[in-house]
Design a protein around this motif. Structure first.
Motif, PDB file in Angstrom:
ATOM      1  N   PHE A   1       0.833  -1.199   0.000  1.00 40.14           N
ATOM      2  CA  PHE A   1       0.000   0.000   0.000  1.00 40.14           C
ATOM      3  C   PHE A   1       0.872   1.255   0.000  1.00 40.14           C
ATOM      4  CE2 PHE A   1      -1.946   3.411   2.439  1.00 40.14           C
ATOM      5  CZ  PHE A   1      -3.201   3.546   1.884  1.00 40.14           C
ATOM      6  N   CYS A   2       1.922   1.259   0.811  1.00 41.13           N
ATOM      7  CA  CYS A   2       2.811   2.428   0.898  1.00 41.13           C
ATOM      8  C   CYS A   2       3.537   2.672  -0.417  1.00 41.13           C
ATOM      9  CB  CYS A   2       3.828   2.233   2.021  1.00 41.13           C
ATOM     10  SG  CYS A   2       3.106   2.262   3.677  1.00 41.13           S
ATOM     11  N   ILE A   3       3.940   1.595  -1.085  1.00 41.73           N
ATOM     12  CA  ILE A   3       4.572   1.740  -2.396  1.00 41.73           C
ATOM     13  C   ILE A   3       3.624   2.446  -3.354  1.00 41.73           C
ATOM     14  CG2 ILE A   3       5.358   0.452  -4.426  1.00 41.73           C
ATOM     15  CD1 ILE A   3       6.472  -1.660  -2.528  1.00 41.73           C
ATOM     16  N   GLY A   4       2.365   2.029  -3.334  1.00 37.84           N
ATOM     17  CA  GLY A   4       1.387   2.642  -4.213  1.00 37.84           C
ATOM     18  C   GLY A   4       1.092   4.090  -3.867  1.00 37.84           C
ATOM     19  N   ALA A   5       0.978   4.388  -2.584  1.00 40.54           N
ATOM     20  CA  ALA A   5       0.647   5.745  -2.159  1.00 40.54           C
ATOM     21  C   ALA A   5       1.724   6.744  -2.566  1.00 40.54           C
ATOM     22  CB  ALA A   5       0.439   5.774  -0.649  1.00 40.54           C
TER      23      ALA A   5
ATOM     24  N   LEU B   1       3.651   6.432  -5.211  1.00 40.21           N
ATOM     25  CA  LEU B   1       3.872   6.402  -6.655  1.00 40.21           C
ATOM     26  C   LEU B   1       3.371   7.646  -7.389  1.00 40.21           C
ATOM     27  CD1 LEU B   1       5.007   4.830  -8.998  1.00 40.21           C
ATOM     28  CD2 LEU B   1       2.902   3.475  -9.070  1.00 40.21           C
ATOM     29  N   PRO B   2       2.137   8.125  -7.141  1.00 37.84           N
ATOM     30  CA  PRO B   2       1.693   9.321  -7.872  1.00 37.84           C
ATOM     31  C   PRO B   2       2.554  10.553  -7.595  1.00 37.84           C
ATOM     32  CG  PRO B   2      -0.160   8.234  -6.795  1.00 37.84           C
ATOM     33  CD  PRO B   2       1.073   7.592  -6.269  1.00 37.84           C
ATOM     34  N   LEU B   3       3.036  10.693  -6.357  1.00 40.09           N
ATOM     35  CA  LEU B   3       3.883  11.830  -6.034  1.00 40.09           C
ATOM     36  C   LEU B   3       5.183  11.775  -6.824  1.00 40.09           C
ATOM     37  CD1 LEU B   3       2.091  11.148  -3.328  1.00 40.09           C
ATOM     38  CD2 LEU B   3       3.591  12.809  -2.271  1.00 40.09           C
ATOM     39  N   SER B   4       5.769  10.582  -6.905  1.00 37.74           N
ATOM     40  CA  SER B   4       7.017  10.420  -7.639  1.00 37.74           C
ATOM     41  C   SER B   4       6.814  10.639  -9.134  1.00 37.74           C
ATOM     42  CB  SER B   4       7.580   9.015  -7.389  1.00 37.74           C
ATOM     43  OG  SER B   4       8.717   8.777  -8.173  1.00 37.74           O
ATOM     44  N   LEU B   5       5.752  10.037  -9.695  1.00 41.47           N
ATOM     45  CA  LEU B   5       5.489  10.198 -11.123  1.00 41.47           C
ATOM     46  C   LEU B   5       5.207  11.648 -11.483  1.00 41.47           C
ATOM     47  CD1 LEU B   5       3.298   7.183 -12.305  1.00 41.47           C
ATOM     48  CD2 LEU B   5       5.570   7.843 -13.094  1.00 41.47           C
ATOM     49  N   SER B   6       4.436  12.321 -10.653  1.00 43.41           N
ATOM     50  CA  SER B   6       4.099  13.721 -10.919  1.00 43.41           C
ATOM     51  C   SER B   6       5.358  14.575 -10.968  1.00 43.41           C
ATOM     52  CB  SER B   6       3.141  14.233  -9.832  1.00 43.41           C
ATOM     53  OG  SER B   6       2.779  15.569 -10.084  1.00 43.41           O
TER      54      SER B   6
ATOM     55  N   LEU C   1       7.681  -7.680  -9.001  1.00 44.07           N
ATOM     56  CA  LEU C   1       6.790  -7.996 -10.117  1.00 44.07           C
ATOM     57  C   LEU C   1       5.445  -7.279  -9.992  1.00 44.07           C
ATOM     58  CD1 LEU C   1       7.549 -11.817 -10.471  1.00 44.07           C
ATOM     59  CD2 LEU C   1       8.307  -9.968 -11.973  1.00 44.07           C
ATOM     60  N   ALA C   2       4.917  -7.209  -8.762  1.00 46.27           N
ATOM     61  CA  ALA C   2       3.656  -6.495  -8.548  1.00 46.27           C
ATOM     62  C   ALA C   2       3.831  -5.006  -8.843  1.00 46.27           C
ATOM     63  CB  ALA C   2       3.166  -6.705  -7.112  1.00 46.27           C
ATOM     64  N   PHE C   3       4.981  -4.452  -8.460  1.00 46.27           N
ATOM     65  CA  PHE C   3       5.256  -3.051  -8.754  1.00 46.27           C
ATOM     66  C   PHE C   3       5.323  -2.820 -10.260  1.00 46.27           C
ATOM     67  CE2 PHE C   3       8.401   0.198  -9.865  1.00 46.27           C
ATOM     68  CZ  PHE C   3       7.820   1.315  -9.293  1.00 46.27           C
ATOM     69  N   ALA C   4       5.979  -3.731 -10.990  1.00 50.07           N
ATOM     70  CA  ALA C   4       6.079  -3.579 -12.444  1.00 50.07           C
ATOM     71  C   ALA C   4       4.701  -3.538 -13.081  1.00 50.07           C
ATOM     72  CB  ALA C   4       6.904  -4.726 -13.034  1.00 50.07           C
ATOM     73  N   LEU C   5       3.800  -4.423 -12.631  1.00 48.20           N
ATOM     74  CA  LEU C   5       2.452  -4.456 -13.186  1.00 48.20           C
ATOM     75  C   LEU C   5       1.671  -3.205 -12.796  1.00 48.20           C
ATOM     76  CD1 LEU C   5       0.173  -5.879 -14.668  1.00 48.20           C
ATOM     77  CD2 LEU C   5      -0.297  -7.202 -12.595  1.00 48.20           C
ATOM     78  N   ALA C   6       1.707  -2.844 -11.514  1.00 47.92           N
ATOM     79  CA  ALA C   6       0.974  -1.664 -11.057  1.00 47.92           C
ATOM     80  C   ALA C   6       1.512  -0.391 -11.706  1.00 47.92           C
ATOM     81  CB  ALA C   6       1.064  -1.559  -9.529  1.00 47.92           C
ATOM     82  N   PHE C   7       2.831  -0.282 -11.799  1.00 45.75           N
ATOM     83  CA  PHE C   7       3.452   0.895 -12.396  1.00 45.75           C
ATOM     84  C   PHE C   7       3.015   1.051 -13.855  1.00 45.75           C
ATOM     85  CE2 PHE C   7       6.929   3.159 -14.482  1.00 45.75           C
ATOM     86  CZ  PHE C   7       7.110   4.237 -13.618  1.00 45.75           C
ATOM     87  N   SER C   8       2.964  -0.057 -14.579  1.00 43.32           N
ATOM     88  CA  SER C   8       2.537  -0.010 -15.981  1.00 43.32           C
ATOM     89  C   SER C   8       1.087   0.440 -16.090  1.00 43.32           C
ATOM     90  CB  SER C   8       2.724  -1.388 -16.625  1.00 43.32           C
ATOM     91  OG  SER C   8       4.079  -1.791 -16.592  1.00 43.32           O
ATOM     92  N   ILE C   9       0.239  -0.064 -15.197  1.00 44.22           N
ATOM     93  CA  ILE C   9      -1.169   0.328 -15.207  1.00 44.22           C
ATOM     94  C   ILE C   9      -1.314   1.819 -14.914  1.00 44.22           C
ATOM     95  CG2 ILE C   9      -3.376   0.060 -13.986  1.00 44.22           C
ATOM     96  CD1 ILE C   9      -2.613  -2.907 -13.601  1.00 44.22           C
ATOM     97  N   VAL C  10      -0.608   2.299 -13.892  1.00 39.67           N
ATOM     98  CA  VAL C  10      -0.693   3.716 -13.526  1.00 39.67           C
ATOM     99  C   VAL C  10      -0.183   4.591 -14.663  1.00 39.67           C
ATOM    100  CG1 VAL C  10       0.170   5.492 -11.948  1.00 39.67           C
ATOM    101  CG2 VAL C  10      -0.512   3.259 -11.060  1.00 39.67           C
ATOM    102  N   LEU C  11       0.892   4.176 -15.295  1.00 44.10           N
ATOM    103  CA  LEU C  11       1.459   4.970 -16.392  1.00 44.10           C
ATOM    104  C   LEU C  11       0.486   5.038 -17.565  1.00 44.10           C
ATOM    105  CD1 LEU C  11       4.154   6.424 -16.387  1.00 44.10           C
ATOM    106  CD2 LEU C  11       5.122   4.526 -17.687  1.00 44.10           C
ATOM    107  N   MET C  12      -0.209   3.920 -17.845  1.00 46.29           N
ATOM    108  CA  MET C  12      -1.194   3.924 -18.929  1.00 46.29           C
ATOM    109  C   MET C  12      -2.397   4.794 -18.589  1.00 46.29           C
ATOM    110  SD  MET C  12      -1.210   0.072 -20.527  1.00 46.29           S
ATOM    111  CE  MET C  12      -1.423  -0.789 -18.974  1.00 46.29           C
ATOM    112  N   ALA C  13      -2.674   4.966 -17.308  1.00 54.91           N
ATOM    113  CA  ALA C  13      -3.818   5.774 -16.875  1.00 54.91           C
ATOM    114  C   ALA C  13      -3.403   7.209 -16.557  1.00 54.91           C
ATOM    115  CB  ALA C  13      -4.466   5.137 -15.651  1.00 54.91           C
TER     116      ALA C  13
END
Length: 387
Positions: A59-63, A65-70, A122-134
């Motif tokens: 959950f923390c990895i995901g939370a 992620l948007p700050l880092s990507l932005s 592996l979960a990060f790779a999948l989630a990161f790809s989904i977030v990037l596509m969205a």
């Protein structure tokens, strides 16, 4: 090591710190057979407090992620560059996990292939790809996220995983199957990794049947990350008027949904069922709400400083724990020609004045305090192990 002076989301750092402390506590008891019930993973259905630890870290990895990507998109990095960087981070995590699984013997014939860091990577790779596509870049270079697509992706992951286990017959076992022998996650892991390369410490009737960090578990672990991503987007928006109440309410709703659906989809950590994702994700949200509440209290920074230190350097803490573990269990020469490990000696000494369970708990606590001193020195020098 890299220097970092960036401002951090304090409540998130505390939650990350608590989750990594929980993970390490579970790895450093004085005696494995003398652990309190809440520190022992559920054998199959249901869960204990310790079962909420790894999902909280996801959950923390995901939370974050948007700050880092932005930040990176605003700096001009293209989506292709970001995607390559994200996949590189995932690949390094998998490689480090494999190294730690083999360390210190590196018996390839019996080395476990799945693992915590492999699953996270592996979960990060999948989630990161989904977030990037969205996500798209606005005219002024700002990242524009699409939470509706992220919600849809998360729902698809959970529903498809449940439908596979509930409707699709497992060869030789049928359907629905949510057990350690005939469920799809266990069946796939035995066929893909083979038993000699799976987690051997939780056998069922003397047989290794499943791996708690197996391939299908990666798929639903991605949903834990996406719940965190949505929480991170809510934090970034600044539009949540009552963040503490909102976090508690959202967390309670997810946990209630998990309990309501448990009749058709049992809450099982070891195969990371959809209801386990919902319950653990809701628990993480509730904890984030608690830390958000504590952040407004006087002197909370000082009281929770250990969580801040652990949360700022979780990878270093985790890797260090695995590198030190063989030293704790090695039989060292003792006076009188005897041999004893640090762990067993520590447990024996502490048991002279404490209940055996309290002694085992205290051994882990002492270890974490010593590790904290190391991490604090790194924290003060702005040394953080990052990928």
């Amino acid at each position: 090591m890299t220097n970092s002076t960036a401002m951090r989301w304090q409540a998130l750092d505390w939650l990350r710190g608590l989750s990594i402390i929980g993970m390490l506590f579970n790895l450093t008891p004085g005696a494995w057979e003398k652990e309190y019930d809440w520190m022992i993973h559920a054998k199959w259905e249901g869960g204990n407090l310790i079962d909420m630890v790894a999902p909280a870290f996801l959950f923390c990895i995901g939370a974050a992620l948007p700050l880092s990507l932005s930040k990176r998109m605003k700096a001009g990095q293209s989506k292709a560059v970001l995607w390559r960087r994200g996949l590189w981070r995932a690949a390094v995590l998998v490689a480090v996990g494999l190294f730690l699984n083999g360390y210190p013997v590196f018996d390839v014939a019996h080395m476990r292939f799945p693992g915590v860091l492999q699953k996270i990577g592996l979960a990060f790779a999948l989630a990161f790809s989904i977030v990037l596509m969205a996500t798209r870049r606005s005219a002024n270079g700002e990242a524009v996220f699409k939470p509706q697509l992220l919600c849809a992706a998360m729902a698809f992951i959970l529903v498809s995983h449940w439908a596979l286990l509930y409707f699709v017959p497992v060869p030789g076992f049928g359907a629905p199957r949510f057990d350690p022998l005939g469920s799809w996650p266990a069946y796939i892991d035995r066929g893909l990794f083979t038993v000699p390369h799976m987690f051997i410490y939780w056998p069922v009737n003397g047989q290794v049947l499943f791996d708690p960090d197996g391939l299908l578990n990666v798929y639903t672990s991605c949903a834990n990350i996406l719940i965190g991503v949505l929480a991170g987007l809510a934090y970034m928006s600044g539009k949540v008027r009552r963040p503490v109440l909102t976090a508690f309410a959202a967390g309670a709703a997810l946990m209630a949904a998990a309990l309501a659906l448990s009749g058709i989809c049992p809450i099982i950590k070891n195969i990371h069922t959809a209801t386990f994702v919902l319950f653990s994700g809701g628990f993480s949200l509730a904890l984030l709400g608690l830390f958000t509440l504590l952040a407004d209290l006087p002197k909370s920074d000082a009281v929770l400083f250990p969580l801040q230190v652990y949360g700022a350097n979780p990878l270093l803490a985790y890797v260090t724990c695995f590198l030190v573990a063989p030293l704790l269990d090695h039989n060292w020469a003792a006076p009188g020609g005897a041999y004893a490990s640090i762990r067993s000696t520590g447990q024996e000494v502490l048991s002279r004045g404490l209940d055996p369970y309290a002694a085992s708990f205290s051994f882990g606590l002492i270890y974490l305090v010593i590790l904290f001193l190391v991490l604090r020195a790194c924290y003060r020098r702005h040394w953080f192990l990052k990928l």
